[in-house]
Design an enzyme around this catalytic site. Structure first.
Site, PDB file in Angstrom:
ATOM      1  N   GLY A  57       2.803  10.499  -0.991  1.00  0.00           N
ATOM      2  CA  GLY A  57       4.138  11.072  -1.084  1.00  0.00           C
ATOM      3  C   GLY A  57       5.150   9.995  -1.394  1.00  0.00           C
ATOM      4  O   GLY A  57       4.800   8.936  -1.897  1.00  0.00           O
ATOM      5  N   GLY A  67       6.698   8.277   0.659  1.00  0.00           N
ATOM      6  CA  GLY A  67       6.558   7.167   1.583  1.00  0.00           C
ATOM      7  C   GLY A  67       5.548   6.134   1.114  1.00  0.00           C
ATOM      8  O   GLY A  67       5.498   5.050   1.634  1.00  0.00           O
ATOM      9  N   GLY A  68       4.728   6.449   0.160  1.00  0.00           N
ATOM     10  CA  GLY A  68       3.747   5.488  -0.318  1.00  0.00           C
ATOM     11  C   GLY A  68       4.393   4.617  -1.376  1.00  0.00           C
ATOM     12  O   GLY A  68       4.983   5.095  -2.305  1.00  0.00           O
ATOM     13  N   GLY A 118       3.733   2.365  -4.011  1.00  0.00           N
ATOM     14  CA  GLY A 118       3.180   1.650  -5.131  1.00  0.00           C
ATOM     15  C   GLY A 118       1.800   1.072  -4.924  1.00  0.00           C
ATOM     16  O   GLY A 118       1.124   1.345  -3.948  1.00  0.00           O
ATOM     17  N   VAL A 165      -1.125  -2.076  -4.903  1.00  0.00           N
ATOM     18  CA  VAL A 165      -1.260  -3.442  -4.415  1.00  0.00           C
ATOM     19  C   VAL A 165      -2.293  -4.196  -5.243  1.00  0.00           C
ATOM     20  O   VAL A 165      -3.347  -3.670  -5.574  1.00  0.00           O
ATOM     21  CB  VAL A 165      -1.688  -3.465  -2.935  1.00  0.00           C
ATOM     22  CG1 VAL A 165      -1.714  -4.890  -2.406  1.00  0.00           C
ATOM     23  CG2 VAL A 165      -0.737  -2.634  -2.109  1.00  0.00           C
ATOM     24  N   LYS A 212       2.659  -6.308  -4.363  1.00  0.00           N
ATOM     25  CA  LYS A 212       2.851  -4.852  -4.314  1.00  0.00           C
ATOM     26  C   LYS A 212       3.851  -4.463  -5.377  1.00  0.00           C
ATOM     27  O   LYS A 212       4.948  -5.016  -5.429  1.00  0.00           O
ATOM     28  CB  LYS A 212       3.353  -4.461  -2.927  1.00  0.00           C
ATOM     29  CG  LYS A 212       3.654  -2.997  -2.795  1.00  0.00           C
ATOM     30  CD  LYS A 212       3.615  -2.544  -1.355  1.00  0.00           C
ATOM     31  CE  LYS A 212       2.191  -2.298  -0.902  1.00  0.00           C
ATOM     32  NZ  LYS A 212       2.104  -1.528   0.331  1.00  0.00           N
ATOM     33  N   ASP A 272       6.604   5.007   8.559  1.00  0.00           N
ATOM     34  CA  ASP A 272       5.292   5.335   8.003  1.00  0.00           C
ATOM     35  C   ASP A 272       4.194   4.495   8.662  1.00  0.00           C
ATOM     36  O   ASP A 272       3.405   3.838   7.996  1.00  0.00           O
ATOM     37  CB  ASP A 272       5.311   5.122   6.494  1.00  0.00           C
ATOM     38  CG  ASP A 272       4.177   5.895   5.797  1.00  0.00           C
ATOM     39  OD1 ASP A 272       3.913   5.614   4.620  1.00  0.00           O
ATOM     40  OD2 ASP A 272       3.548   6.753   6.443  1.00  0.00           O
TER      41      ASP A 272
END
Ligand SMILES: *[C@@H]1O[C@H](CO)[C@@H](O)[C@H](O)[C@H]1NC(C)=O
Ligand SMILES: *[C@@H]1O[C@H](CO)[C@@H](O)[C@H](O)[C@H]1NC(C)=O
Ligand SMILES: *[C@@H]1O[C@H](CO)[C@@H](O)[C@H](O)[C@H]1NC(C)=O
Ligand SMILES: *[C@@H]1O[C@H](CO)[C@@H](O)[C@H](O)[C@H]1NC(C)=O
Ligand SMILES: *[C@@H]1O[C@H](CO)[C@@H](O)[C@H](O)[C@H]1NC(C)=O
Ligand SMILES: *[C@@H]1O[C@H](CO)[C@@H](O)[C@H](O)[C@H]1NC(C)=O
Ligand SMILES: *[C@@H]1O[C@H](CO)[C@@H](O)[C@H](O)[C@H]1NC(C)=O
Ligand SMILES: *[C@@H]1O[C@H](CO)[C@@H](O)[C@H](O)[C@H]1NC(C)=O
Ligand SMILES: *[C@@H]1O[C@H](CO)[C@@H](O)[C@H](O)[C@H]1NC(C)=O
Ligand SMILES: *[C@@H]1O[C@H](CO)[C@@H](O)[C@H](O)[C@H]1NC(C)=O
Ligand SMILES: *[C@@H]1O[C@H](CO)[C@@H](O)[C@H](O)[C@H]1NC(C)=O
Length: 749
Positions: free
Chosen positions: A457, A459-460, A462, A464, A478, A575
């Site tokens: 969603g 909150g994620g 990108g 790494v 990141k 998160d």
């Protein structure tokens, strides 16, 4: 004028023009005529001291000026090389300069009313030549002909600039107009100038066009296909007169804009006593007439609403009353749009995650409910015959298969079922309450890729990558997806995050903001990866014993305590989950991704009203009340329980009644059978069953429904260190049904 011999005066005129200061010159030397008999050409040079400078830094080097009888005119017209500010390129243009006490050096209110080459500027040393054979020819410095009047069939005697800014090529007797700029309007119509059927005004920049068609005066945005947003017949008033003339045209008069068409005279009247002097079709799609004393009158806005202009709120912007602009609201809990410019809502919105071709399998069409796109209902554009009378699903599929398609407008009326694929989305507006609206608006958006079974969603943050610095230090890089522009405010925020140092927080070593890569955050490398790899498996070679788990739990609690209490800027993580707990080579646990939620908040117009985090770890108050740092305490409780039980909070591999860890946790508390939950694949854990069960009580405390009853993270640390006891009255215990799980929550299409 009669006594002057023009044949030889012209050359003199040039010399004089560039030597004498302008205000005097205009009064002294009429220079409205250029004879084709002289073979002179004029070369574009950098602005000279005699060039007229505009308020905004633009210059015009004057070639010809309309004749002015002393002070009697209120403005003068001039043609010449016009260069805008940096002078990267010049236009051969006509400018209109109001006279302030006869002095044109005060160029306030000056304006370009016509240009020969509006989209092909020429460079320094370009030249303009007048010959009787070809008329006017504009040649760039490298010899390319950029523009010409194409008058080869008629012999041109001279060029005259009238006091209404009409540049005309005349024959030998001044009897015939061979060519005139009034027949080739750009974006401006002068007083008495006619816009004939078939001609058009094109706004500067080329986004809009205004043309007289069989349907009256129509304004279009030049999308593909062009989309009409104003049509004359519906909006003009009937003047009560009829005309005999067959030709159709519109003409600006000092009090009105008159449309002669199909035997009728229709009119848009200016309500003021001020005389109108010229009218311009402007880059925002408005048609404004300007008059004396800085009077301006917007002809279209009296007939259509602010929100009817296609770019009023930019791309994807939603226009409500009085042109208030906003971005589309979250769709089923996910925000897809952000303001392009925080401070300028009218600049429109862009997708947080831009559509990328490689990720087309994540493209979905999300409906914007109760939203409409004005022009399609009033002025249906040409439709692809294959897209008529088709069902919605076929329509959406057509868009998903077409990478240039950015949205679908579907007319759901049973008789229509028309499908419009859009390659660009201009401003939208809410449907009128209570009105039947058949138009369905679907916007193509890109879902985040899933990782490890959990949808990330918003909150994620990108992707790494592993990287190595020049000194061979390993780092984790990141990429912060969905940032097409990096703003100063983010960088300040990133700097704040970078300034936060704690042993139990993953350290941000640096960052790099680039247009092409977006925002890259460089973190210390954590060799043993994220916690989920260590607690949710059955691999006997990677078992974490009780001492290690206890240490990891205390580490997480210390990291969070620092974020909540100890640093200058309180940071709520939002998160917390095992994927965001990283382990170094000695299994020290460090919290990662803190502060990033703040960056995301800055990105979005709705602050923390958007649900954030990962389903399963989110506190119940996300559904109702204020969000405080206690949401992290709740998530910590879930993670704690997962570590102790060695299983995921939601686990499909379990029998149905045991899938939800919190549900069986509650049941086992009531039955006083918590020992059943201790990770049974790990002997060392079973061996320390008593201690593990004690720590489950800390989890229960953290999972209180009422956030005020949850301990702060600093209390949790004290409990874990044995300084404080667990609160015994834990009756209000996570009674809520488990929050929507991943699948139900996100795959909503
Ligand atoms: C221009 O030249 C033509 C002959 O080439 C001549 O007949 C005419 O009078 C000249 N016009 C002027 C204004 O000098
Ligand atoms: C040329 O323009 C001037 C005004 O600048 C005007 O007085 C004159 O009548 C024009 N000549 C012709 C032949 O149109
Ligand atoms: C010059 O360019 C600037 C920026 O492109 C624009 O805002 C301004 O209106 C231009 N000036 C004229 C006189 O066209
Ligand atoms: C323009 O032409 C002049 C004379 O030929 C030359 O000296 C100058 O360098 C040229 N300028 C540019 C920008 O080409
Ligand atoms: C002349 O210059 C223009 C750009 O200023 C360029 O587009 C054009 O191709 C050039 N023509 C030649 C013949 O070099
Ligand atoms: C002039 O005529 C040529 C050929 O007839 C045409 O290609 C060109 O577009 C015309 N130029 C203008 C400025 O009308
Ligand atoms: C044409 O008009 C211009 C200015 O209006 C004037 O200077 C010129 O002498 C006229 N030519 C003839 C042949 O009448
Ligand atoms: C006006 O146009 C119509 C159709 O285009 C034609 O039939 C009619 O003869 C024209 N009338 C005049 C007066 O030119
Ligand atoms: C439009 O304005 C002109 C004066 O500028 C006036 O003579 C004319 O009657 C007006 N037309 C209508 C239809 O009102
Ligand atoms: C759209 O309008 C309908 C009817 O007014 C309403 O029931 C629905 O909740 C609205 N949808 C959204 C997303 O606002
Ligand atoms: C954990 O980190 C240590 C030190 O880098 C390394 O030797 C070990 O292989 C890692 N374990 C795993 C399972 O990655």
């Amino acid at each position: 004028m009669g006594s002057i011999s023009w044949g030889c005066c012209v050359v003199l005129l040039y010399v004089a023009l560039f030597l004498k200061p302008f205000p005097i010159l205009v009064k002294a030397l009429p220079g409205s005529y250029w004879s084709a008999n002289t073979s002179t050409s004029v070369t574009n040079s950098f602005p000279t001291p005699d060039s007229v400078k505009f308020d905004d830094g633009s210059f015009v080097s004057i070639i010809l000026s309309s004749e002015s009888n002393g002070y009697s005119y209120e403005h003068t017209c001039h043609c010449g090389f016009f260069c805008n500010q940096t002078c990267d390129g010049s236009l051969f243009a006509i400018v209109r300069i109001p006279l302030k006490g006869g002095d044109i050096s005060k160029s306030e209110g000056s304006t370009v009313v016509w240009a020969a080459n509006p989209t092909n500027p020429v460079s320094v040393n370009a030249s303009l030549k007048l010959t009787s054979e070809r008329g006017l020819v504009l040649t760039d410095a490298n010899g390319t002909t950029v523009w010409s009047t194409n008058t080869s069939s008629k012999s041109v005697a001279g060029l005259n600039l009238t006091d209404n800014c009409n540049l005309m090529l005349l024959d030998h007797n001044n009897a015939t107009i061979i060519w005139q700029s009034f027949d080739h309007p750009t974006d401006t119509l002068m007083l008495k100038q006619k816009l004939m059927a078939g001609q058009q005004l094109i706004s500067k920049g080329g986004l809009y066009s205004l043309a007289l068609t069989s349907e009256g005066l129509s304004a279009y945005i030049n999308s593909n296909p062009p989309q009409r947003y104003f049509s004359g017949y519906h909006n003009f008033d009937y003047a009560g007169d009829t005309v005999k003339a067959n030709s159709s045209y519109v003409q600006l008069n000092s009090e009105n804009l008159t449309l002669f068409s199909q035997g009728l005279i229709l009119v848009l009247t200016s309500p003021s006593d001020f005389s109108l002097e010229y009218m311009r079709f402007e880059p925002d799609g408005h048609l404004r007439a300007y008059g004396e004393a800085n009077y301006a009158y917007d002809f279209l806005t009296r007939r259509i609403r602010d929100c009817d202009y296609p770019t009023v709120c930019g791309n994807y912007g939603i226009c409500t009353n009085n042109a208030q602009c906003s971005c589309p609201p979250p769709i089923k809990g996910t925000s897809y749009f952000r303001q392009t410019n925080d401070k300028l809502p009218n600049n429109g919105c862009s997708l947080i995650t831009p559509l990328s071709c490689e990720d087309s399998k994540y493209h979905v069409l999300s409906e914007l409910e109760n939203i409409t796109y004005f022009p399609i209902t009033y002025y249906p554009p040409k439709i692809n015959p294959n897209h008529q009378h088709i069902n919605l699903e076929t329509c959406k599929q057509a868009c998903l298969k077409d990478s240039s398609c950015k949205a679908v407008f579907y007319n759901s009326n049973n008789h229509m079922r028309n499908c419009y694929l859009q390659s660009q989305i201009f401003s939208l507006m809410p449907t009128d309450a209570g009105q039947k609206n058949y138009l369905r608006v679907y916007i193509k958006v890109q879902k985040k890729k899933s990782s490890d079974g959990a949808e990330l969603g918003v909150g994620g943050f990108g992707t790494v990558f592993e990287g190595t610095l020049v000194d061979d230090t390993k780092v984790a890089v990141k990429r912060f997806d969905g940032l097409s522009q990096i703003k100063k405010s983010f960088l300040a925020e990133v700097e704040t995050i970078g300034s936060i140092h704690h042993f139990n927080l993953v350290r941000l070593i640096g960052f790099c903001a680039e247009k092409s890569h977006g925002l890259l955050l460089v973190y210390e490398y954590m060799s043993n990866g994220s916690l989920d790899k260590w607690i949710f498996h059955r691999n006997p070679d990677m078992l974490l014993d009780w001492q290690h788990r206890k240490k990891i739990i205390i580490d997480i609690a210390k990291g969070l305590t620092y974020l909540h209490d100890d640093c200058r800027h309180k940071i709520v993580h939002l998160d917390i989950k095992p994927q965001n707990i990283l382990l170094d080579e000695n299994f020290n646990a460090k919290v990662s991704d803190f502060g990033l939620s703040k960056l995301v908040d800055r990105e979005q117009s709705q602050v923390v009203t958007t649900m954030r985090g990962t389903p399963g770890y989110m506190a119940p108050e996300w559904l109702s009340s204020v969000i405080t740092e206690k949401v992290d305490v709740y998530s910590f409780g879930v993670v704690l329980l997962e570590i102790l039980c060695g299983r995921r909070n939601f686990d499909r591999s379990q029998p149905e009644e045991a899938m939800h860890l919190l549900a069986i946790f509650k049941k086992k508390i009531e039955e006083d059978q918590l020992l059943d939950l201790v990770d049974k694949y790990n002997e060392d854990m079973s061996l320390h069953g008593e201690e593990v069960v004690n720590m489950m009580r800390v989890a229960a405390w953290c999972l209180q429904n009422d956030f005020t009853k949850r301990p702060s993270m600093s209390i949790v640390v004290k409990v874990l260190e044995g300084v404080v006891n667990v609160e015994s009255n834990l009756d209000d215990f996570f009674l809520n049904p488990p929050l929507p799980n991943t699948r139900a929550g996100v795959h909503n299409q």
